[in-house]
Design an enzyme around this catalytic site. Sequence first.
Site, PDB file in Angstrom:
ATOM      1  N   GLU A  50      23.852  45.929  23.167  1.00  0.00           N
ATOM      2  CA  GLU A  50      22.606  45.165  23.159  1.00  0.00           C
ATOM      3  C   GLU A  50      22.654  43.987  22.164  1.00  0.00           C
ATOM      4  OE1 GLU A  50      19.756  47.572  21.151  1.00  0.00           O
ATOM      5  OE2 GLU A  50      18.037  46.595  22.067  1.00  0.00           O
ATOM      6  N   GLU A  73       7.605  34.039  -1.214  1.00  0.00           N
ATOM      7  CA  GLU A  73       8.684  33.420  -0.429  1.00  0.00           C
ATOM      8  C   GLU A  73       8.153  32.302   0.467  1.00  0.00           C
ATOM      9  OE1 GLU A  73      11.507  34.118  -1.399  1.00  0.00           O
ATOM     10  OE2 GLU A  73      11.544  36.198  -2.087  1.00  0.00           O
ATOM     11  N   HIS A 105      13.019  44.506   3.963  1.00  0.00           N
ATOM     12  CA  HIS A 105      14.109  45.121   3.206  1.00  0.00           C
ATOM     13  C   HIS A 105      14.688  46.291   4.016  1.00  0.00           C
ATOM     14  CE1 HIS A 105      11.957  43.602  -0.741  1.00  0.00           C
ATOM     15  NE2 HIS A 105      12.448  42.615   0.004  1.00  0.00           N
ATOM     16  N   HIS A 119      19.476  42.348  -0.958  1.00  0.00           N
ATOM     17  CA  HIS A 119      18.024  42.142  -0.992  1.00  0.00           C
ATOM     18  C   HIS A 119      17.349  42.508   0.340  1.00  0.00           C
ATOM     19  CE1 HIS A 119      14.403  39.467  -2.269  1.00  0.00           C
ATOM     20  NE2 HIS A 119      14.071  40.204  -1.236  1.00  0.00           N
ATOM     21  N   HIS A 123      10.299  38.611   6.845  1.00  0.00           N
ATOM     22  CA  HIS A 123      11.229  39.073   5.812  1.00  0.00           C
ATOM     23  C   HIS A 123      10.944  40.527   5.478  1.00  0.00           C
ATOM     24  CE1 HIS A 123      13.478  39.505   2.165  1.00  0.00           C
ATOM     25  NE2 HIS A 123      12.396  39.622   1.414  1.00  0.00           N
TER      26      HIS A 123
HETATM   27  O1  2HA Z   1       7.997  41.077  -2.765  1.00  0.00           O
HETATM   28  O2  2HA Z   1      10.158  40.834  -0.627  1.00  0.00           O
HETATM   29  O3  2HA Z   1      11.451  38.756  -1.606  1.00  0.00           O
HETATM   30  C1  2HA Z   1       8.144  40.338  -1.634  1.00  0.00           C
HETATM   31  C2  2HA Z   1       9.570  40.139  -1.400  1.00  0.00           C
HETATM   32  C3  2HA Z   1      10.246  39.066  -2.142  1.00  0.00           C
HETATM   33 ZN    ZN Z   2      12.230  40.586  -0.422  1.00  0.00          ZN
END
Ligand code: 2HA
Ligand code: ZN
Length: 285
Positions: free
Chosen positions: A169, A116, A141, A210, A139
């Site tokens: 909050e 990314e 998940h 995602h 980033h």
């Molecule tokens: O594998 O999260 O979006 C890494 C990630 C790709």
């Molecule tokens: Zn990801």
Amino acid sequence: MKVTDSKLLKGFTRMCQDGFDQGWHERNGGNLSYRMKEEEVKALEGEFSFDAEWKELGTEVPALKNEYFMVTGSGKYMRNMETFPEENLCIIRLDETGTKYQIVWGLVDGGKPTSELPTHLMNLEVCKKRDENIRVVYHCHPTNVIALTYVLPLNDRVFTREIFEMATECPVVFPKGIGVIPWLLCGGKLIGEATAKVMETKDFAVWAHHGAFACGTDFDITFGLMHTVEKAAEVLVKVMSMTDRKLNTITPQQFRELNEPFGIEIDEQFLYERKTGFIGEMPQD
Ligand code: 2HA
Ligand code: ZN
């Protein structure tokens, strides 16, 4: 100073570990980048090597030319960052056009920066333009945020408002709200552009089905933002598992009362009047 002894590396890898401990980094999921300060580069550059080949970024970030970044490696696992940093993360520098990068430290067994990387750098570029103190892009998940992308409209105003109502909050921590990006192919320039568009004005973007991106001035602020949104998302998932309507909630007028004491200005677009009380209802205007 050795990179592995630096406060920067410790803060970076601790954040990776914290995210893993939260359950936000299954397998090689997620990535982290940090735009280094000049003094950090100076303190660590004795350990850098400038022999690696220059590679295409796959995007252009001219406002970041010649800068250095600490980034997680592609395919690497967040749970390994703290224990084996040299193998799993790297420091890169950009060339003077902002279109190529060179690895100057780390990834000693080979590899490349996060898949990314275009999104990270495009975000860091727009963030730098609005506030040059923003250095971190994260980033992950987060389970509950992802779950909500299946049941809430993929609409910035609705998503933000429903999250805001789950904890007082929230509007204090992110008064500019959340941007939601529909499913797009990850790893490329298109999703990077869509995310950067959100980050022009906001600190948080959701990638439907995602994960999520957060930016901030340091690791604590950025991790804290992700943690705050995901906690509120967890409350919403619990509420939605009991009902499709709330009996009680925080009203627009109550949200406005937060502005002055907390020195914030909650974006009014999120404070629309609710008509039905159904969770996920669209604004009428
Ligand atoms: O594998 O999260 O979006 C890494 C990630 C790709
Ligand atoms: Zn990801």
